[in-house]
Design a protein around this motif. Structure first.
Motif, PDB file in Angstrom:
ATOM      1  N   ALA A   1       0.828  -1.205   0.000  1.00 33.98           N
ATOM      2  CA  ALA A   1       0.000   0.000   0.000  1.00 33.98           C
ATOM      3  C   ALA A   1       0.865   1.259   0.000  1.00 33.98           C
ATOM      4  O   ALA A   1       0.585   2.229  -0.726  1.00 33.98           O
ATOM      5  N   ASN A   2       1.918   1.252   0.809  1.00 32.37           N
ATOM      6  CA  ASN A   2       2.845   2.383   0.866  1.00 32.37           C
ATOM      7  C   ASN A   2       3.496   2.615  -0.499  1.00 32.37           C
ATOM      8  O   ASN A   2       3.643   3.756  -0.953  1.00 32.37           O
ATOM      9  N   THR A   3       3.845   1.533  -1.181  1.00 35.95           N
ATOM     10  CA  THR A   3       4.466   1.633  -2.503  1.00 35.95           C
ATOM     11  C   THR A   3       3.517   2.245  -3.523  1.00 35.95           C
ATOM     12  O   THR A   3       3.881   3.174  -4.253  1.00 35.95           O
ATOM     13  N   LEU A   4       2.297   1.720  -3.578  1.00 35.00           N
ATOM     14  CA  LEU A   4       1.340   2.206  -4.576  1.00 35.00           C
ATOM     15  C   LEU A   4       1.014   3.680  -4.375  1.00 35.00           C
ATOM     16  O   LEU A   4       0.931   4.447  -5.344  1.00 35.00           O
ATOM     17  N   ALA A   5       0.843   4.087  -3.123  1.00 32.11           N
ATOM     18  CA  ALA A   5       0.561   5.493  -2.849  1.00 32.11           C
ATOM     19  C   ALA A   5       1.746   6.368  -3.249  1.00 32.11           C
ATOM     20  O   ALA A   5       1.567   7.452  -3.828  1.00 32.11           O
ATOM     21  N   THR A   6       2.950   5.917  -2.961  1.00 34.26           N
ATOM     22  CA  THR A   6       4.133   6.705  -3.293  1.00 34.26           C
ATOM     23  C   THR A   6       4.313   6.822  -4.799  1.00 34.26           C
ATOM     24  O   THR A   6       4.638   7.904  -5.309  1.00 34.26           O
TER      25      THR A   6
END
Length: 246
Positions: free
Chosen positions: A42-47
């Protein structure tokens, strides 16, 4: 465009980038039920999404560096006035702290914190060298105006293939020191990360230059012909002067 407007772009852009990175980490931890892989995904996709949009928005304003290592390389290459480097870095560091505070306020937690998350070890330091070197190569080798998707895609991949989850940005390290969340980094771990990132930026710039094919002089349109004409004219002038002296 004036320096003040560019500094505002770097401050706001870096603030929003850190809010994306830290805020998405907080949200993911709340929703993932302790599943670390889901949190990182989730952190990756948002970034990836946030970084792409922010580069597109702020690129025409300030170049969308959001990163002291990038600004340093651009100053060294002459693409950023050297007198602007310190103000750019100051704006990025300020924006990073504001972004951490903004993320905390949005999630109703203490707005300013110190991280307790230790990130250390040779593997993580090497990972930061690799992540930052790759980032600089992607930026420097991207066609004009087309860096945003390439940078976002590379950072998204580096979240997963590097042991450090790819900070690749001294300003991000600085801002994440002030967040005791999934994205945080303890102050004691920060100096080694920054040094590794600066080393990586230098390596990335060097590799970019190494990979650049410098065309031979004779292949440049008109250059060889112009040089030959200059030689002929110079020789003729020397002969005329020699005859006059006789």
């Amino acid at each position: 465009m004036g320096l003040a407007r560019k500094l505002a772009g770097e401050t706001i852009g870096t603030m929003l980038l850190l809010a994306v990175v830290i805020g998405s980490g907080i949200m993911a931890e709340r929703l993932a039920g302790g599943n670390g892989a889901i949190v990182l995904l989730a952190n990756t996709l948002a970034t990836v999404g946030g970084l792409y949009a922010l580069i597109e928005v702020f690129g025409p304003v300030s170049g969308a560096h959001f990163n002291p290592a990038v600004s340093a390389v651009m100053a060294w290459r002459g693409e950023l006035p050297k007198t602007w480097l310190a103000p750019y870095v100051g704006a990025q560091l300020l924006g990073a702290v504001l972004g951490a505070c903004l993320a905390h306020v949005m999630f109703d937690i203490q707005w300013l914190q110190l991280s307790l998350k230790v990130r250390s070890g040779t593997g993580q330091w090497i990972a930061e060298v690799v992540a930052t070197a790759g980032l600089l190569m992607v930026i420097l080798r991207a066609p004009s105006g087309r860096a945003a998707p390439r940078v976002a895609a590379y950072i998204g991949a580096a979240y997963w293939f590097t042991a450090s989850t790819s900070f690749a940005n001294p300003a991000a390290v600085f801002g994440r020191m002030f967040s005791d969340s999934f994205a945080g980094i303890a102050p004691g771990s920060a100096i080694a990360f920054v040094l590794a990132q600066l080393a990586g930026a230098g390596i990335g710039a060097f590799l970019h230059g190494l990979l650049n094919e410098r065309p031979r002089l004779e292949t440049r349109p008109g250059v060889a012909e112009a040089l030959r004409a200059i030689v002929v004219e110079t020789r003729a002038e020397v002969m005329r002067l020699a005859r006059r002296s006789c």
